[in-house]
Design a protein around this motif. Structure first.
Motif, PDB file in Angstrom:
ATOM      1  N   THR A 349       0.826  -1.206   0.000  1.00 53.24           N
ATOM      2  CA  THR A 349       0.000   0.000   0.000  1.00 53.24           C
ATOM      3  C   THR A 349       0.861   1.259   0.000  1.00 53.24           C
ATOM      4  OG1 THR A 349      -1.766  -1.143   1.207  1.00 53.24           O
ATOM      5  CG2 THR A 349      -1.780   1.269   1.258  1.00 53.24           C
ATOM      6  N   LEU A 350       1.953   1.197   0.753  1.00 51.72           N
ATOM      7  CA  LEU A 350       2.833   2.351   0.908  1.00 51.72           C
ATOM      8  C   LEU A 350       3.637   2.633  -0.352  1.00 51.72           C
ATOM      9  CD1 LEU A 350       3.315   4.208   3.360  1.00 51.72           C
ATOM     10  CD2 LEU A 350       5.328   2.832   3.896  1.00 51.72           C
ATOM     11  N   ALA A 351       4.207   1.577  -0.948  1.00 54.21           N
ATOM     12  CA  ALA A 351       5.107   1.764  -2.091  1.00 54.21           C
ATOM     13  C   ALA A 351       5.059   0.524  -2.982  1.00 54.21           C
ATOM     14  CB  ALA A 351       6.537   2.011  -1.604  1.00 54.21           C
ATOM     15  N   PRO A 352       3.998   0.380  -3.784  1.00 48.90           N
ATOM     16  CA  PRO A 352       3.819  -0.840  -4.577  1.00 48.90           C
ATOM     17  C   PRO A 352       4.941  -1.107  -5.583  1.00 48.90           C
ATOM     18  CG  PRO A 352       2.237   0.859  -5.218  1.00 48.90           C
ATOM     19  CD  PRO A 352       2.881   1.326  -3.959  1.00 48.90           C
ATOM     20  N   GLU A 353       5.406  -0.069  -6.272  1.00 51.49           N
ATOM     21  CA  GLU A 353       6.470  -0.286  -7.254  1.00 51.49           C
ATOM     22  C   GLU A 353       7.771  -0.675  -6.563  1.00 51.49           C
ATOM     23  OE1 GLU A 353       9.142   2.140 -10.545  1.00 51.49           O
ATOM     24  OE2 GLU A 353       7.211   2.974  -9.916  1.00 51.49           O
ATOM     25  N   TRP A 354       8.067  -0.014  -5.472  1.00 53.45           N
ATOM     26  CA  TRP A 354       9.283  -0.318  -4.716  1.00 53.45           C
ATOM     27  C   TRP A 354       9.289  -1.772  -4.263  1.00 53.45           C
ATOM     28  CZ3 TRP A 354       9.341  -1.816   0.473  1.00 53.45           C
ATOM     29  CH2 TRP A 354      10.606  -1.887   1.072  1.00 53.45           C
ATOM     30  N   LEU A 355       8.166  -2.253  -3.750  1.00 52.06           N
ATOM     31  CA  LEU A 355       8.103  -3.613  -3.217  1.00 52.06           C
ATOM     32  C   LEU A 355       8.424  -4.644  -4.289  1.00 52.06           C
ATOM     33  CD1 LEU A 355       7.498  -5.410  -0.779  1.00 52.06           C
ATOM     34  CD2 LEU A 355       5.084  -5.420  -1.482  1.00 52.06           C
ATOM     35  N   LYS A 356       8.001  -4.405  -5.509  1.00 52.68           N
ATOM     36  CA  LYS A 356       8.255  -5.363  -6.585  1.00 52.68           C
ATOM     37  C   LYS A 356       9.735  -5.555  -6.851  1.00 52.68           C
ATOM     38  CE  LYS A 356       3.931  -4.366  -9.003  1.00 52.68           C
ATOM     39  NZ  LYS A 356       3.317  -3.883 -10.263  1.00 52.68           N
ATOM     40  N   HIS A 357      10.543  -4.560  -6.508  1.00 54.32           N
ATOM     41  CA  HIS A 357      11.984  -4.627  -6.782  1.00 54.32           C
ATOM     42  C   HIS A 357      12.789  -5.178  -5.612  1.00 54.32           C
ATOM     43  CE1 HIS A 357      11.942  -2.546 -10.648  1.00 54.32           C
ATOM     44  NE2 HIS A 357      11.025  -1.748 -10.143  1.00 54.32           N
ATOM     45  N   GLN A 358      12.134  -5.511  -4.516  1.00 53.84           N
ATOM     46  CA  GLN A 358      12.863  -5.935  -3.326  1.00 53.84           C
ATOM     47  C   GLN A 358      13.057  -7.447  -3.311  1.00 53.84           C
ATOM     48  OE1 GLN A 358      14.185  -3.436  -1.438  1.00 53.84           O
ATOM     49  NE2 GLN A 358      13.230  -2.323  -3.134  1.00 53.84           N
ATOM     50  N   ARG A 359      14.313  -7.876  -3.385  1.00 58.93           N
ATOM     51  CA  ARG A 359      14.607  -9.308  -3.358  1.00 58.93           C
ATOM     52  C   ARG A 359      14.018  -9.962  -2.115  1.00 58.93           C
ATOM     53  NH1 ARG A 359      19.426  -6.742  -4.892  1.00 58.93           N
ATOM     54  NH2 ARG A 359      20.378  -7.446  -6.854  1.00 58.93           N
ATOM     55  N   LEU A 360      14.213  -9.304  -0.961  1.00 63.73           N
ATOM     56  CA  LEU A 360      13.744  -9.867   0.298  1.00 63.73           C
ATOM     57  C   LEU A 360      12.232 -10.004   0.298  1.00 63.73           C
ATOM     58  CD1 LEU A 360      14.146 -10.821   3.193  1.00 63.73           C
ATOM     59  CD2 LEU A 360      14.227  -8.410   3.909  1.00 63.73           C
ATOM     60  N   GLY A 361      11.526  -8.980  -0.168  1.00 64.05           N
ATOM     61  CA  GLY A 361      10.074  -9.037  -0.189  1.00 64.05           C
ATOM     62  C   GLY A 361       9.561 -10.157  -1.072  1.00 64.05           C
ATOM     63  N   ARG A 362      10.173 -10.336  -2.226  1.00 66.05           N
ATOM     64  CA  ARG A 362       9.753 -11.383  -3.152  1.00 66.05           C
ATOM     65  C   ARG A 362      10.027 -12.767  -2.569  1.00 66.05           C
ATOM     66  NH1 ARG A 362       8.761  -9.291  -8.041  1.00 66.05           N
ATOM     67  NH2 ARG A 362       9.437 -11.071  -9.272  1.00 66.05           N
ATOM     68  N   ARG A 363      11.164 -12.900  -1.896  1.00 66.85           N
ATOM     69  CA  ARG A 363      11.479 -14.191  -1.278  1.00 66.85           C
ATOM     70  C   ARG A 363      10.495 -14.509  -0.164  1.00 66.85           C
ATOM     71  NH1 ARG A 363      14.035 -15.510   3.161  1.00 66.85           N
ATOM     72  NH2 ARG A 363      15.112 -13.526   3.485  1.00 66.85           N
ATOM     73  N   MET A 364      10.119 -13.503   0.628  1.00 64.31           N
ATOM     74  CA  MET A 364       9.208 -13.752   1.736  1.00 64.31           C
ATOM     75  C   MET A 364       7.815 -14.151   1.247  1.00 64.31           C
ATOM     76  SD  MET A 364      10.178 -11.129   4.815  1.00 64.31           S
ATOM     77  CE  MET A 364      10.067  -9.620   3.852  1.00 64.31           C
ATOM     78  N   VAL A 365       7.362 -13.548   0.152  1.00 65.66           N
ATOM     79  CA  VAL A 365       6.060 -13.944  -0.392  1.00 65.66           C
ATOM     80  C   VAL A 365       6.115 -15.403  -0.827  1.00 65.66           C
ATOM     81  CG1 VAL A 365       4.404 -13.560  -2.247  1.00 65.66           C
ATOM     82  CG2 VAL A 365       5.391 -11.606  -1.047  1.00 65.66           C
ATOM     83  N   ARG A 366       7.211 -15.810  -1.433  1.00 69.85           N
ATOM     84  CA  ARG A 366       7.357 -17.225  -1.799  1.00 69.85           C
ATOM     85  C   ARG A 366       7.360 -18.113  -0.560  1.00 69.85           C
ATOM     86  NH1 ARG A 366      11.186 -15.151  -5.437  1.00 69.85           N
ATOM     87  NH2 ARG A 366      10.498 -15.228  -7.606  1.00 69.85           N
TER      88      ARG A 366
END
Length: 393
Positions: A349-366
């Motif tokens: 919600t805060l920064a949708p485009e930024w989140l897509k580029h975060q390796r850590l965020g993508r790994r955690m969703v997986r």
């Protein structure tokens, strides 16, 4: 090594697909899929694996390669970076700086300030678009008005570009940009700006697992700008604290508890002199130190401490968004999966485009897709989050 059945189950779950749905899409019986995943069937014919792979939208080889990173998130490597690459690496006989109207120092400074705001909000595509025009304008200004003031503008512009490239996973390209920003800061005779530009070199070293080098670099930069005990120079204190925090981050990743504690102690002294509460601000202070300490704690395998320290920080707007990933990582480590999903959705919600580029965020969703039941993932929004982030299994 992961067998075919285990890999099949992992990818199927990450695609939010039940065994029955995979059977329907692939034409392979649910019983065969079940036996493969349970290890009661050691292998399958190639055409069976091919049918499963097509239904899962992966390559057949991906079912056989457990270490393959199934993330084809392009991040604008071809189209949006083409003009930047032409500027940084011009064709022979060209200088890479397209013609344009002269710019005033005041106008360029205002543009840089606006791009910096975009950057703090994680708007990297907008950053690239604006920097494609800004970098040539700054270069022309330096050429036509050689001065420390012009060099300062160039250093600031290149510093932002370096950070955008690092965030978009182009750290090799960013290395050249970091060097340019440092050279301009040196020409500007501004040691604090030089340290802030050079800090990005330490960041790249961390990404390349050169942890000891990153510690040494960060502490060297801190010593270059270390303020006197009685100093009230907030800009210098801010930069000094940042260097110490960067050193602590590298040391924690190197599993060096002593060096981590020492760097945090140096940063704590700077934060104390700067003052301020636990509401996050762009400048260095107690809140930024707490964020660093919580991140170091999770890296060192202490998620409970990470949560205890980190939950005291109050975020206001997008600048402190990286802290949300640290909190989500600690929540996953303590098996608070619902809390982690809520935190990640807060980051989206805060920064949708930024989140897509975060390796850590993508790994955690997986990671969440691996442990949350498929029906629950559909109901609680996890499946939608994975789709929104463009995740592959």
């Amino acid at each position: 090594m992961t067998d075919v059945g285990t890999r099949l189950a992992q990818i199927r779950r990450r695609r939010n697909m039940t065994q029955e749905e995979l059977a329907e899409r692939s034409g392979v019986s649910a019983d065969v899929i079940r036996r493969l995943e349970q290890g009661r069937r050691s292998g399958a014919q190639l055409r069976t694996l091919g049918a499963l792979a097509r239904a899962l939208d992966v390559r057949t080889s991906d079912l056989l390669s457990p270490d393959t990173e199934l993330d084809h998130f392009d991040n604008g490597d071809t189209a949006s970076l083409l003009d930047i690459r032409r500027i940084l690496f011009p064709a022979f006989g060209a200088d890479g700086i397209p013609d344009g109207a002269p710019s005033t120092a005041e106008g360029l400074a205002a543009q840089i300030d606006r791009v910096q705001v975009e950057h703090s909000r994680g708007l990297y595509q907008a950053n690239l678009s604006d920097l494609t025009d800004l970098i040539p304008a700054v270069e022309r200004h330096v050429r036509e008005n050689p001065s420390p003031e012009a060099a300062t503008l160039a250093a600031r512009a290149y510093k932002i570009l370096a950070e955008v490239l690092i965030q978009m996973r182009h750290d090799d390209l960013a290395q050249d940009v970091v060097k340019r920003s440092m050279a301009y800061a040196e020409n500007a005779s501004d040691p604090v700006l030089y340290a802030l530009c050079a800090e990005n070199a330490a960041w790249i070293m961390i990404l390349h697992a050169r942890f000891a080098d990153a510690v040494a670099t960060s502490l060297h930069l801190a010593r270059l700008i270390e303020p006197p005990i009685s100093s009230t120079d907030r800009q210098r204190l801010d930069a000094y604290g940042r260097m110490c925090v960067r050193a602590s981050a590298a040391a924690s990743r190197n599993a060096d508890a002593g060096a981590t504690a020492e760097a945090e102690s140096l940063a704590r002294a700077a934060a104390h002199r700067l003052g301020g509460g636990m509401v996050y601000q762009m400048r260095f202070g107690p809140a930024k130190l707490a964020i660093a300490e919580s991140e170091n704690a999770i890296v060192m395998g202490d998620p409970e401490t990470a949560l205890r320290i980190g939950q005291a920080v109050q975020l206001r707007g997008t600048p402190g968004k990286r802290h949300l990933l640290t909190m989500a990582e600690a929540q996953i480590a303590t098996r608070d999966y619902a809390g982690a999903l809520a935190t990640l959705n807060g980051a989206r919600t805060l920064a949708p485009e930024w989140l897509k580029h975060q390796r850590l965020g993508r790994r955690m969703v997986r990671d969440l897709l691996d442990v949350v039941p498929i029906r629950a993932a559909r109901e609680n929004g996890l499946a939608d989050l994975a789709v929104d982030m463009g995740l592959r299994p």
